[in-house]
Design an enzyme around this catalytic site. Structure first.
Site, PDB file in Angstrom:
ATOM      1  N   GLY A  74       0.765  -1.237   0.000  1.00  0.00           N
ATOM      2  CA  GLY A  74       0.000   0.000   0.000  1.00  0.00           C
ATOM      3  C   GLY A  74       0.795   1.286   0.000  1.00  0.00           C
ATOM      4  N   ASP A 100      -5.571  -5.721  -5.440  1.00  0.00           N
ATOM      5  CA  ASP A 100      -4.527  -6.725  -5.274  1.00  0.00           C
ATOM      6  C   ASP A 100      -5.180  -8.072  -4.973  1.00  0.00           C
ATOM      7  OD1 ASP A 100      -1.236  -6.394  -4.642  1.00  0.00           O
ATOM      8  OD2 ASP A 100      -2.158  -8.279  -4.019  1.00  0.00           O
ATOM      9  N   LYS A 181       5.933  -0.915 -13.358  1.00  0.00           N
ATOM     10  CA  LYS A 181       7.277  -1.474 -13.231  1.00  0.00           C
ATOM     11  C   LYS A 181       7.571  -2.395 -14.407  1.00  0.00           C
ATOM     12  CE  LYS A 181       8.759  -2.873  -9.218  1.00  0.00           C
ATOM     13  NZ  LYS A 181       8.927  -3.679  -7.976  1.00  0.00           N
TER      14      LYS A 181
END
Length: 317
Positions: A74, A100, A181
């Protein structure tokens, strides 16, 4: 009395348990970003990565609706929450949806959704929280459990990013931004090409808080412009391009690479001395411990003598 091999086995089993306790006092305490994250109340050091990327690209300026994919634990949601509250004007409401597969401890002002980003139902649920509107930005700091086989890790990470991009096409407004990412490898240029289909401005960035020894970087995609008549579809793979097109031309694209963050600031690859002047170094507890951490079950097994039983069985063999 146990022989030397037996003592070595006992020691190795006990060490395996000790490693699982290291959230409070590990060698990472020498990592300046690890320490700063604890001191400033961030759940993970990765918060600095998003802040440094935002500092370079001003991605969160004016943003009031955001989606955080692969959000646990988080830290990126914390950064979004802080910035979006600053951005909202009178009468506006800042909304953040964190998604998630794992359960995540609650965060003030963040809507948490435990779901799979590869499913249509997850995309529909995210949109429902925005009352039919779309998000201004989608971020994803997710990564697979690395195997150490670089080619496999890079491929799995690329597939995770494409899954995040696929759900982004459902929830992101035109002109919005996408940050995720990536693992830089030999075929990363193919991934750039896929992203360029949806975003005219694509940049590879490396925050100062990301270790130089790591192959991770962050792809910053701006001005979301889907192809004409494109209909988002979670049921099919997203634009799996071959290295060459039908005319034999390369599908590879090269994008700019930018280092983010103060280059004169803290270096994530350096080991800094601990602040031990006077009273000594004070250990700080993790800001938010994991909800279902594997080491918790390991502690219980150790207390019940599970590892001693395993040693006895091994000796008996």
């Amino acid at each position: 009395m146990a022989s030397q091999p037996e003592r070595n086995l006992i020691q190795s089993l006990e060490s395996a348990v000790v490693v699982m306790y290291l959230g409070k006092s590990s060698k990472d305490k020498r990592d300046v970003y690890y320490r700063l994250a604890k001191e400033q109340g961030w759940r993970a050091r990765s918060a600095f990565k998003l802040m440094q990327v935002d500092e370079e690209f001003s991605l969160l300026e004016g943003v009031t609706k955001a989606v955080d994919l692969c959000a646990a634990p988080g830290s990126w949601s914390q950064v979004l929450s802080k910035r979006l509250v600053e951005n909202k004007k009178e009468g506006q409401e800042a909304k953040i949806v964190a998604v998630d597969l794992q359960a995540m401890a609650p965060l003030p002002g963040v809507i948490q959704l435990q779901g799979d980003i590869t499913k249509q139902s997850t995309a529909d649920q995210i949109i429902s929280y925005f009352d039919g509107e779309k998000a201004d930005i989608v971020v994803c700091d997710g990564a697979p459990d690395v195997t150490g086989l670089h080619d496999m890790d890079e491929y799995i990470q690329a597939q995770l990013l494409l899954a995040a991009l696929n759900i982004t096409t459902h929830v992101l407004r035109p002109g919005g931004s996408f940050v995720a990412k990536i693992f830089r490898g030999k075929d990363i240029t193919l991934l750039y090409t896929q992203l360029k289909i949806f975003f005219p401005n694509v940049t590879c960035s490396k925050p100062r808080s990301s270790r130089n020894s790591s192959i991770e970087a962050f792809i910053v995609c701006q001005d979301y412009t889907p192809p004409k008549d494109y209909v988002p579809n979670m049921g099919t793979p997203l634009l799996d391009l071959p290295p060459m097109d039908e005319q034999g031309r390369s599908n590879r694209t090269i994008v700019p690479f930018i280092a983010c963050g103060d280059l004169c600031g803290f270096d994530s690859d350096m080991t800094y001395a601990l602040p031990v002047a006077g009273e000594g170094y004070k250990l700080l507890k993790p800001v938010q411990g994991p909800i279902t951490a594997p080491y918790l079950s390991a502690i219980q097994k150790k207390r019940k003598g599970f590892f001693n039983e395993q040693v006895s069985k091994k000796i008996g063999q």
